[in-house]
Each structure stands twice: as C-alpha cells, then as structure tokens.
Scaffold this active site. Structure first.
Site, short mmCIF file in Angstrom:
data_model
loop_
_atom_site.label_atom_id
_atom_site.label_comp_id
_atom_site.label_asym_id
_atom_site.label_seq_id
_atom_site.Cartn_x
_atom_site.Cartn_y
_atom_site.Cartn_z
N PHE A 88 0.85 -1.19 0.00
CA PHE A 88 0.00 0.00 0.00
C PHE A 88 0.88 1.23 0.00
CE2 PHE A 88 -2.35 3.51 1.90
CZ PHE A 88 -3.46 3.52 1.08
N ASP A 107 9.20 2.66 1.95
CA ASP A 107 8.02 3.39 2.38
C ASP A 107 7.84 3.12 3.87
OD1 ASP A 107 5.48 4.16 3.14
OD2 ASP A 107 4.50 3.50 1.29
N LYS A 163 2.64 9.40 8.52
CA LYS A 163 1.73 9.15 9.64
C LYS A 163 2.15 9.75 11.00
CE LYS A 163 -1.11 5.47 7.90
NZ LYS A 163 -0.75 5.07 6.55
C1 LIG Z 1 -0.94 5.36 5.14
C2 LIG Z 1 0.09 4.93 4.18
C3 LIG Z 1 0.31 5.62 2.97
C4 LIG Z 1 -0.56 6.77 2.52
O1 LIG Z 1 -0.51 7.85 3.37
P1 LIG Z 1 -1.63 9.02 3.23
O2 LIG Z 1 -1.16 10.07 4.21
O3 LIG Z 1 -2.94 8.42 3.57
O4 LIG Z 1 -1.58 9.51 1.82
C5 LIG Z 1 1.34 5.18 2.16
N1 LIG Z 1 2.11 4.14 2.49
C6 LIG Z 1 1.92 3.46 3.64
C7 LIG Z 1 2.83 2.32 3.96
C8 LIG Z 1 0.90 3.82 4.50
O5 LIG Z 1 0.70 3.11 5.62
#
Ligand SMILES: *Cc1c(COP(=O)(O)O)cnc(C)c1O
Length: 392
Positions: A137, A222, A251
């Site tokens: 994700f 990420d 986050k």
């Molecule tokens: C939450 C998340 C995103 C996206 O972040 P947003 O602030 O919602 O755009 C991308 N990568 C990972 C691993 C995430 O947990």
C-alpha cells in the site's frame, strides 16, 4: 447532538468511509471520548498516527507558540522550524536531504518522481520502471495507486501510470527474475501494514539491497507506517541494517498534523534542482514546529524503548489469546504494529470492541490491526485482552 451530526454527515460528506455510529469529540493520552461522554481506549491512534497519544501537552504548546509567531509564508522563503526538523531527521537517519509535503501519498509521489528524474538526468532514459510488491500500500493518488499491489482498491481507476511491475513480497528470487536495466527503483514497506501486517524474513531486505545494487536501481523504503518508532526502532530499516536510497515518512511524524517527508541520500537528492518539484503547504512552520517537538519528546522520553518492551508484552498476550481460541489463526508483527488474523470476519468483533469501549481497526476483512499510541501501558493492553477473550 450526536444523531444530528451523523445525519448531516450522511448527507454532506463523501461516502468513501463506512463509519461506526459514534462521534468522537475529544482525546487525551490513549483515550478518546464521544459526544455522549463515553470513553474509549484507542488502539487505532488515527491509524498509527498519534504515537504520543492525543493532546500531548508539549506538542500542543509547540503548535500554539508557532501559531502565534507565523503560520505560513510558502516554500519561497526559509523558515526556522522546517530547517530544524530536516536537520533532526538527517542527523537521525541514513539521509542527507529532506523534501516536506502534506501526506504519505505525496511523499511517495515525490519518491517516484525523484527516482525517475535521477536516471533521466543521468541520460539513462530507458530506466523508468519501478518494481513494487504484491499486497503493498503506497497511497491513493494516481501514481501511488499505480504503485500499490492491491486490486480491490485499484478497481475502476485504470489506466494507471505506466512502468510498474509487481512481485510477491518476501520473495527475493521473484525480484531477481524481474529487476533489470529498465528498473529505476524498487519500492517496498519494510513491514507491510495495510496489506495485513506482514514481516519479511530477517535477510530479505539485505537480499533486496544487493539485487538493487547489482542492477543499478534505487531502493525506496516506504516507512510511512513503520517509521518514527512504530516497530521498536526509530525506523524499521534499522532492524535489518539495510539503508535505502530514498525513504518516505508521514503518519506519526506530526502526531496527527498533516505532514509527509521524502528523505534521500545526497547523490540521489541532488537530482531535484530548483523548480523540479514543489508544494505550497509542505513543511509549513506550524506543522514542522509541532513535528520537531514530537521527535524531541520521542527521543527524550525513550518512547521507542517503551514501544519495544510493551510491544513484546502485547504480542505475548495476543499469543495467549491465540492458544485459547481456534478462531485466531495468526498473530504477527513487530513493536506496536501487530495484526491478529481470524478465520472469521473481523467487523463484528470491531463493533463489539467499540461497544465495550475500545477502538480497534480491521484490515483485509479478517485481520485486526493494533496500532495504539506508543505510550500505551500494560493496563490498557490487559483490559483489551480481557475484552477480546470474552468476545472470542
Ligand atoms: C498510510 C500509508 C500511505 C498513505 O498515506 P496518506 O497520508 O494516507 O496519503 C502510504 N504508504 C503506507 C505504507 C501507509 O501506511
């Protein structure tokens, strides 16, 4: 009051989220309260965001002081908190430079753009493909959705951005078979969050790093969900000893204020020159002042150590639950990023937890994801375990 708000919401808010019938009004530490005054222990923390809990006094103070001084002047000018925050991140990570933005998706967007620009600038124009992982994700914008390995959230949005290839996570051989002279980068989460809380084998990231080096491709981690202490180290890559070329954060960085960051080593970061990427709001003084305070609290109060210790305790208690209930198929995770896979639908459990005063999140239909504030204690964990034991 409550019904009024919910009724209104159903009319005026985009229907992208299915929400439970409560309205949350305030929070303090690991607790939130709804408009009826009912308390909940928060095991969601805004999805791994409020790591210091709600309304942390030092963060509130930093935010308010900066709000009195200066809100915003755009990135056309230097401001103090932005530079201080970048310095902290550079001093405490592999990276040399930071680009600030407003969300996780934007941070990944910047990472994807930087990786492409790096090779375009180096006259390797055919090198634009990015390898991503199945079940990954990376966000909901078109580029980050293109990089995401989950069909269910991509449905209806094609065509996607060209140049993304997918391989199974935790499978170095599959990556070796796909990586090549057209690969500009490999992007992955050191622990997959949204995809079900999946930890790779201990030597997987090392293998990925070697494959990237051999192919001349960049490695992007990420760490939007895993970063800032969530896994029991400041960054999840530190468990493996493998450094990426680019890392994305969001986050927990602002403890609830919107901020994202893309960090890179100098030779990669230098592909972004004046005018090559931009944002109006990214790294604005109020948000960066608060984020800097978040990082100071995390390091001064040894929050990451607490995460490691309490995470191990939480895991032990969940394994105890698993030993008592056949419907618990698997418990996995690291630090305070923990998933409990069930052989039944998770939603009824989430609703029962809510009734009993616990906020819990369900992903992939059958996996409860526990990502509480990193300041959570044994008492809160014990009461959740007791509640789950009863429900199961
Ligand atoms: C939450 C998340 C995103 C996206 O972040 P947003 O602030 O919602 O755009 C991308 N990568 C990972 C691993 C995430 O947990």
């Amino acid at each position: 009051m409550k019904n009024n708000i919910i009724e209104k919401a159903e009319k005026v808010i985009a229907a992208t989220y299915k929400r439970p019938p409560i309205v949350i009004e305030k929070g303090k530490g690991c607790m939130v309260w709804d408009t009826e005054g009912k308390p909940y222990i928060d095991f969601v923390a805004g999805v791994a965001v409020c790591s210091l809990g709600h309304a942390h006094p030092r963060v509130v103070k930093a935010l308010c002081s900066q709000a009195d001084l200066l809100f915003h002047v755009s990135n056309l000018y230097y401001t103090i908190p932005q530079v201080e925050l970048a310095s902290w991140l550079v001093e405490n990570s592999f990276a040399d430079r930071v680009f600030f933005c407003n969300s996780g998706a934007e941070a990944n967007e910047a990472a994807i753009k930087l990786a492409r620009k790096y090779f375009n600038g180096n006259d390797e124009k055919g090198r634009y493909r990015i390898i991503s992982m199945e079940r990954s994700f990376h966000g909901r914008t078109m580029a980050t959705l293109s990089a995401t390995g989950q069909d269910k959230i991509k449905k209806g949005y094609d065509p996607f951005l060209e140049g993304f290839d997918f391989v199974p996570f935790n499978d170095a051989e599959a990556l070796a078979g796909r990586i090549g002279p057209s690969t500009c980068a490999v992007i992955l989460e050191p622990v997959q969050g949204e995809g079900g809380v999946r930890c790779p084998d201990p030597d997987y990231l090392q293998k990925v790093r070697k494959l990237c080096d051999k192919a001349g491709a960049l490695l992007i981690f990420d760490e939007i969900q895993t970063g800032i202490g969530r896994t029991g180290r400041l960054f999840a890559y530190q468990h493996s000893g493998v450094e990426p070329d680019i890392m994305t954060l969001a986050k927990a960085l602002g403890n609830g204020l919107p901020i994202g960051a893309m960090l890179a080593k100098e030779h990669v970061a230098s592909a972004f020159g004046h005018g090559s990427h931009a944002t109006t709001f990214g790294g604005t003084p109020v948000i960066t002042a608060a984020a800097l305070e978040v990082l100071k609290v995390i390091s001064e109060e040894k929050i990451v150590d607490n995460c490691r210790k309490i995470g191990a305790y939480f895991m032990e208690r969940l394994l105890w639950l698993k030993s008592r209930h056949a419907s618990v198929k698997d418990v996995r995770g690291v630090g305070l990023l923990i998933g409990m896979e069930l052989d039944v639908e998770g939603e009824p459990l989430v609703n029962k937890c809510l009734e009993k005063g616990f906020l819990v999140n369900c992903i992939q239909g059958n996996t409860l994801r526990f990502v509480p504030p990193l300041i959570i204690g044994r008492e809160e964990i014990d009461s959740l375990i007791e509640c789950l034991d009863e429900i199961l």
